[in-house]
Write an enzyme that holds these catalytic residues in place. Sequence first.
Site, PDB file in Angstrom:
ATOM      1  N   HIS A 148       0.849  -1.195   0.000  1.00 19.91           N
ATOM      2  CA  HIS A 148       0.000   0.000   0.000  1.00 19.91           C
ATOM      3  C   HIS A 148       0.882   1.242   0.000  1.00 19.91           C
ATOM      4  CE1 HIS A 148       0.926  -0.461   4.350  1.00 19.91           C
ATOM      5  NE2 HIS A 148       0.950   0.854   4.337  1.00 19.91           N
ATOM      6  N   HIS A 195      -5.756  -1.752   3.968  1.00 22.60           N
ATOM      7  CA  HIS A 195      -5.639  -0.568   3.112  1.00 22.60           C
ATOM      8  C   HIS A 195      -4.770  -0.854   1.896  1.00 22.60           C
ATOM      9  CE1 HIS A 195      -2.148  -0.517   5.592  1.00 22.60           C
ATOM     10  NE2 HIS A 195      -1.821   0.741   5.489  1.00 22.60           N
ATOM     11  N   HIS A 209       4.772   7.375   2.576  1.00 22.94           N
ATOM     12  CA  HIS A 209       5.542   6.136   2.437  1.00 22.94           C
ATOM     13  C   HIS A 209       4.858   5.179   1.482  1.00 22.94           C
ATOM     14  CE1 HIS A 209       2.664   4.886   5.686  1.00 22.94           C
ATOM     15  NE2 HIS A 209       2.698   3.729   5.051  1.00 22.94           N
ATOM     16  N   HIS A 241       0.713  -0.710  14.719  1.00 22.12           N
ATOM     17  CA  HIS A 241      -0.236   0.373  14.488  1.00 22.12           C
ATOM     18  C   HIS A 241      -1.533   0.049  15.240  1.00 22.12           C
ATOM     19  CE1 HIS A 241       1.989   2.344  11.302  1.00 22.12           C
ATOM     20  NE2 HIS A 241       1.908   1.335  10.474  1.00 22.12           N
ATOM     21  N   TYR A 250       9.055   1.724   9.934  1.00 25.99           N
ATOM     22  CA  TYR A 250       9.254   2.822   8.981  1.00 25.99           C
ATOM     23  C   TYR A 250      10.741   3.104   8.882  1.00 25.99           C
ATOM     24  CZ  TYR A 250       4.294   4.327   9.101  1.00 25.99           C
ATOM     25  OH  TYR A 250       2.934   4.414   8.999  1.00 25.99           O
ATOM     26  N   GLU A 260       8.035   1.273   4.249  1.00 26.50           N
ATOM     27  CA  GLU A 260       7.486   0.537   5.388  1.00 26.50           C
ATOM     28  C   GLU A 260       7.476  -0.941   5.039  1.00 26.50           C
ATOM     29  OE1 GLU A 260       3.266   1.068   6.091  1.00 26.50           O
ATOM     30  OE2 GLU A 260       3.392   0.309   8.134  1.00 26.50           O
TER      31      GLU A 260
HETATM   32 FE   LIG Z   1       1.582   2.121   5.873  1.00 23.57          FE
END
Ligand SMILES: [Fe+2]
Length: 302
Positions: A148, A195, A209, A241, A250, A260
């Site tokens: 993503h 996502h 990112h 997260h 990251y 990431e």
């Molecule tokens: Fe991400």
Amino acid sequence: MGIMRLGRVEARVLDLEKSIDYYSNVIGLQLMARENGTAYFKAWDEEDHHSLILTEADHPGLAHLAFKVRYEHELDEFEKSLETYGVRVNRVSKGTRLAEGQAIRFELPTGHLVELYHEIERVGNGLKLNPDPYPDNLKGIAPPQLDHLLITGEDVQGATDLLMKVFDFHMSERIVTLDGEQLLAVWLFRTNTPHDIAILKGPNGKLHHFAFTLGSWNDILHAADVLGKNNVAFDVTPTRHGITRGTTIYFFDPSGNRNEVFSGGYIPCEDFTPVTWTEDQLGKGIFYHMRELNERFSTALT
Ligand SMILES: [Fe+2]
């Protein structure tokens, strides 16, 4: 069928040689071709010719992102839908870049260039007949695929509306102001991951990112070891997260583009009810353990 996945990201890099070395040996992607200041990579489990394009330029960032659609005829259909929605569409002809068919191109309200395409040379992953679980000779982190990206822009609501109304993206999570009136960030999916694209309020046209998939928390730890071994600059060492529940690292490529590696998270379906975070819980949403953002999170954009 429509959009199947985030198919490719084209990133600008300052020094192509250095970047090829990093993406080949530290990230562990396969260099598929290079020509005229551009390099094409795929991850080992991907079947298309490339998912990452690096183009040498005088400043880093995102040149374009592209979604792959299921059928070629959908390009015409989406061109009409976009124009009806009030978005100008251009055609990118076949052969503009290596191994790619034609694409349609438009700009998101956040200023990012987006392409839709179907045709791209299929090279396979070599794992279709009595296969082993992964190929030999993997290097570095060796993620199986691109996952993503997160972009920033002023008009988060406008970009979200466009992606949801024209392409049937679904919302997995959002950050809103305390009064609930304003959308500050959104996480959207077309696949079965939390996502495929996320948008954060910030300067237009910027890249926060792009991320590669990993299979487990153990793989995240291994990735951090590889990054440490290679003296790669970390933004955030392994953590979780709150948003998406994914585990993450990251870090920065040699040009300052944030990368990431991402693992886990839930598996949403089209009827998923979006999760809402209020802005006062932003720190916990992004970094669940530390519960606060470092300054780089909102300032290191390319
Ligand atoms: Fe991400």
